[in-house]
Design a protein around this motif. Sequence first.
Motif, PDB file in Angstrom:
ATOM      1  N   LEU A   1      17.020  30.669   5.586  1.00 15.69           N
ATOM      2  CA  LEU A   1      15.874  29.760   5.527  1.00 15.69           C
ATOM      3  C   LEU A   1      16.175  28.476   6.274  1.00 15.69           C
ATOM      4  O   LEU A   1      17.318  28.020   6.306  1.00 15.69           O
ATOM      5  CB  LEU A   1      15.534  29.429   4.072  1.00 15.69           C
ATOM      6  CG  LEU A   1      14.982  30.586   3.264  1.00 15.69           C
ATOM      7  CD1 LEU A   1      15.053  30.282   1.792  1.00 15.69           C
ATOM      8  CD2 LEU A   1      13.560  30.872   3.680  1.00 15.69           C
ATOM      9  N   LEU A   2      15.132  27.898   6.829  1.00 15.98           N
ATOM     10  CA  LEU A   2      15.277  26.680   7.606  1.00 15.98           C
ATOM     11  C   LEU A   2      13.969  25.903   7.557  1.00 15.98           C
ATOM     12  O   LEU A   2      12.909  26.450   7.888  1.00 15.98           O
ATOM     13  CB  LEU A   2      15.612  27.048   9.059  1.00 15.98           C
ATOM     14  CG  LEU A   2      15.553  25.967  10.112  1.00 15.98           C
ATOM     15  CD1 LEU A   2      16.696  24.984   9.938  1.00 15.98           C
ATOM     16  CD2 LEU A   2      15.612  26.591  11.500  1.00 15.98           C
ATOM     17  N   LEU A   3      14.032  24.654   7.095  1.00 13.71           N
ATOM     18  CA  LEU A   3      12.894  23.753   7.222  1.00 13.71           C
ATOM     19  C   LEU A   3      12.967  23.209   8.641  1.00 13.71           C
ATOM     20  O   LEU A   3      13.756  22.317   8.936  1.00 13.71           O
ATOM     21  CB  LEU A   3      12.956  22.631   6.174  1.00 13.71           C
ATOM     22  CG  LEU A   3      11.871  21.570   6.239  1.00 13.71           C
ATOM     23  CD1 LEU A   3      10.475  22.170   6.196  1.00 13.71           C
ATOM     24  CD2 LEU A   3      12.052  20.549   5.135  1.00 13.71           C
ATOM     25  N   GLN A   4      12.192  23.825   9.544  1.00 17.71           N
ATOM     26  CA  GLN A   4      12.274  23.479  10.965  1.00 17.71           C
ATOM     27  C   GLN A   4      11.753  22.097  11.261  1.00 17.71           C
ATOM     28  O   GLN A   4      12.345  21.353  12.042  1.00 17.71           O
ATOM     29  CB  GLN A   4      11.459  24.480  11.792  1.00 17.71           C
ATOM     30  CG  GLN A   4      12.118  25.809  11.959  1.00 17.71           C
ATOM     31  CD  GLN A   4      11.319  26.683  12.902  1.00 17.71           C
ATOM     32  OE1 GLN A   4      10.548  27.491  12.445  1.00 17.71           O
ATOM     33  NE2 GLN A   4      11.514  26.515  14.187  1.00 17.71           N
ATOM     34  N   ASP A   5      10.610  21.766  10.670  1.00 14.55           N
ATOM     35  CA  ASP A   5       9.978  20.486  10.993  1.00 14.55           C
ATOM     36  C   ASP A   5       9.057  20.093   9.858  1.00 14.55           C
ATOM     37  O   ASP A   5       8.451  20.949   9.199  1.00 14.55           O
ATOM     38  CB  ASP A   5       9.199  20.618  12.301  1.00 14.55           C
ATOM     39  CG  ASP A   5       8.945  19.279  12.979  1.00 14.55           C
ATOM     40  OD1 ASP A   5       9.369  18.229  12.444  1.00 14.55           O
ATOM     41  OD2 ASP A   5       8.328  19.283  14.060  1.00 14.55           O
TER      42      ASP A   5
END
Length: 154
Positions: free
Chosen positions: A143-147
């Motif tokens: 998971l990654l909170l991109q922006d």
Amino acid sequence: MSKAIGSLGEQLVSHWLENQGWQILHHQWYCRYGEIDLIALQRESKDLPILSFVEVKTRSQRNWDQGGRLAITLSKQAKLIQSAELFLSDHPNFIQYSCRFDVALVRCDRYPHSASTTLFEDIPTFPNVIKVGQPFSLNGYRLLLQDYIESAFS
């Protein structure tokens, strides 16, 4: 499965916002115009408290819409604005607050050789500190909170 992934992205953003000092008032607030993913309140602003209507877009690596950016069409924006107006008419105690529309872009990819078949339990256990742009693993997913785009539209 995509609904579960979308819900996971919303929970991730909710957790991140709470760690930033926001209070989550509603998760998946529904009305006749559609759904607002998150409604959050930040009381610790310089002026009036800020009420944010947050649209969360969770995508996998192979998506066609630039990580969800292209999914925030003018039509989608209009529905979110109508929904926010309806929320404010139902909750007049928030009318005097500054309001904005934020967009959170989340990336969720499954590890190819993961033994896990469950995306998450009832309540996923996120890391204590989540940083924008820093990936982490959860139950066989990356998971990654991109922006996080504040005031993405008006």
